[in-house]
Design an enzyme around this catalytic site. Structure first.
Site, PDB file in Angstrom:
ATOM      1  N   GLY A 144     -44.392  12.456 -15.326  1.00  0.00           N
ATOM      2  CA  GLY A 144     -44.240  13.837 -14.903  1.00  0.00           C
ATOM      3  C   GLY A 144     -44.014  14.790 -16.063  1.00  0.00           C
ATOM      4  N   GLU A 145     -43.913  14.257 -17.279  1.00  0.00           N
ATOM      5  CA  GLU A 145     -43.693  15.115 -18.444  1.00  0.00           C
ATOM      6  C   GLU A 145     -44.930  15.079 -19.345  1.00  0.00           C
ATOM      7  OE1 GLU A 145     -39.687  15.082 -20.169  1.00  0.00           O
ATOM      8  OE2 GLU A 145     -39.043  13.843 -18.480  1.00  0.00           O
ATOM      9  N   MET A 146     -44.932  14.224 -20.369  1.00  0.00           N
ATOM     10  CA  MET A 146     -46.076  14.212 -21.281  1.00  0.00           C
ATOM     11  C   MET A 146     -47.162  13.230 -20.829  1.00  0.00           C
ATOM     12  SD  MET A 146     -43.914  14.668 -24.819  1.00  0.00           S
ATOM     13  CE  MET A 146     -45.276  15.188 -25.884  1.00  0.00           C
TER      14      MET A 146
END
Length: 341
Positions: A144-146
């Site tokens: 959900g981030e990088m």
């Protein structure tokens, strides 16, 4: 004749007494200036400590780490870098309620500042990382981030025109996950931002105004220093959000996993809603505030802290005075913080 003899004996006794009488003690000498100084009341111990002017770092690693920090190649689709959520133009934090990750994914929590973060006793709001290097591992592989994989990042950087030679100069084993995160952590360690308030703490009484000094006094008097202490004015403990009044009940929105804080790491009931106390350095620049990004201004955040953490209904004058002080904690980025050119 006998009477004269007794007179002679008496006179002899008086003479002997006079000769043997203890000499009068001289008056005590005046105490030295140093001795008097030693007896002066000690200066009050301040709850906040000054930042150093710069960090002790390996600048070659710092410069490599800086390149990595701003490189979107660390994300799965080449759109996200560390700087996306920890912007040097926003006090090392982000100008949004919660983070935006790969493919526009809206994250559950507001990213804390990376500036001066080496002084945190743990990293992340919930303290799940022990240090900056461990913290740097997480976002890259978080879907959900990088949204990348470490194997994929290592392979990508190993084929890059610049990275293999740069890593070879600093690390025997070249481009690896451990070396990437080590360089990023060294860069983040270098992001020290001394401010006018540090000059004041070191004795320059002219570094801040009378209004700012009053604000600092108010900050201490109302109890803010129960949690916000030390070199970064926070970052030294966990504390419950809603210590004296139920913040989450009054917030009026459902409790999320991110709201559980330290509980997500320990799974202990008593750790629910406990978070690492955030640093207040550069706090003027890092809105919105709190882990949920729910407060837009410093004034409303200070007011809220009075209610839910201190059990005090702070007056507008107290709030404004504290905010005046907090702005003295805005510091200067080191010259190398941003990429050159």
């Amino acid at each position: 004749m006998k009477q004269m003899m007794w007179v002679f004996v008496a006179l002899l006794a008086l003479a002997i007494t006079g000769c043997t009488k203890k000499k009068e003690e001289p008056a005590p000498a005046a105490e030295s200036t140093a001795a008097v100084e030693d007896k002066k009341p000690a200066a009050p111990v301040e709850p906040i400590l000054p930042l150093p002017d710069a960090a002790d770092v390996d600048m070659d690693k710092v410069l490599l780490g800086r390149t990595l920090y701003f490189d979107t190649a660390l994300s799965g689709d080449g759109t996200i870098s560390c700087a996306t959520c920890h912007s040097m133009d926003h006090g090392g934090a982000e100008p949004r309620k919660t983070s935006i990750g790969i493919n526009g994914h809206v994250g559950p929590i507001n990213s804390p500042t990376v500036l001066n973060s080496s002084y945190n006793f743990v990293q992340f709001w919930d303290g799940r990382a022990a240090d900056l290097q461990e913290q740097a591992e997480g976002p890259v592989a978080n879907p959900g981030e990088m949204g990348a994989t470490w194997d994929g990042v290592v392979a990508k950087l190993s084929k890059d025109a610049k990275y293999p030679a740069e890593f070879a100069k600093l690390y025997e084993d070249g481009v690896t996950k451990a070396n990437i995160t080590d360089a990023i952590a060294e860069y983040e360690k270098s992001l020290i931002t001394p401010s006018r308030f540090d000059k004041y703490l070191r004795g320059d009484m002219t570094a801040i105004t009378d209004a700012e000094k009053k604000g600092y006094q108010t900050f201490k008097e109302v109890g803010c220093t129960a949690c916000h202490t030390g070199i970064i004015v926070g970052g030294t403990m966990f504390q419950k959000l809603g210590l004296v009044k139920d913040y989450f009940k009054d917030r009026g929105t459902p409790v999320t996993d991110a709201d559980l804080g330290r509980y997500n790491v320990t799974k202990k009931e008593q750790d629910k809603h406990f978070f690492k106390v955030p640093t207040l350095r550069n706090v003027e620049l890092t809105s919105p505030y709190l882990h949920d990004g729910s407060r837009a201004t410093l004034e409303e955040t200070v007011k809220l802290m009075g209610t839910y953490q201190l059990g005090r209904d702070l007056t507008d004058a107290q709030v404004n005075s504290i905010v005046t002080f907090l702005k003295t904690l805005t510091g200067e980025l080191p010259a190398h913080a941003r990429p050159q050119g």
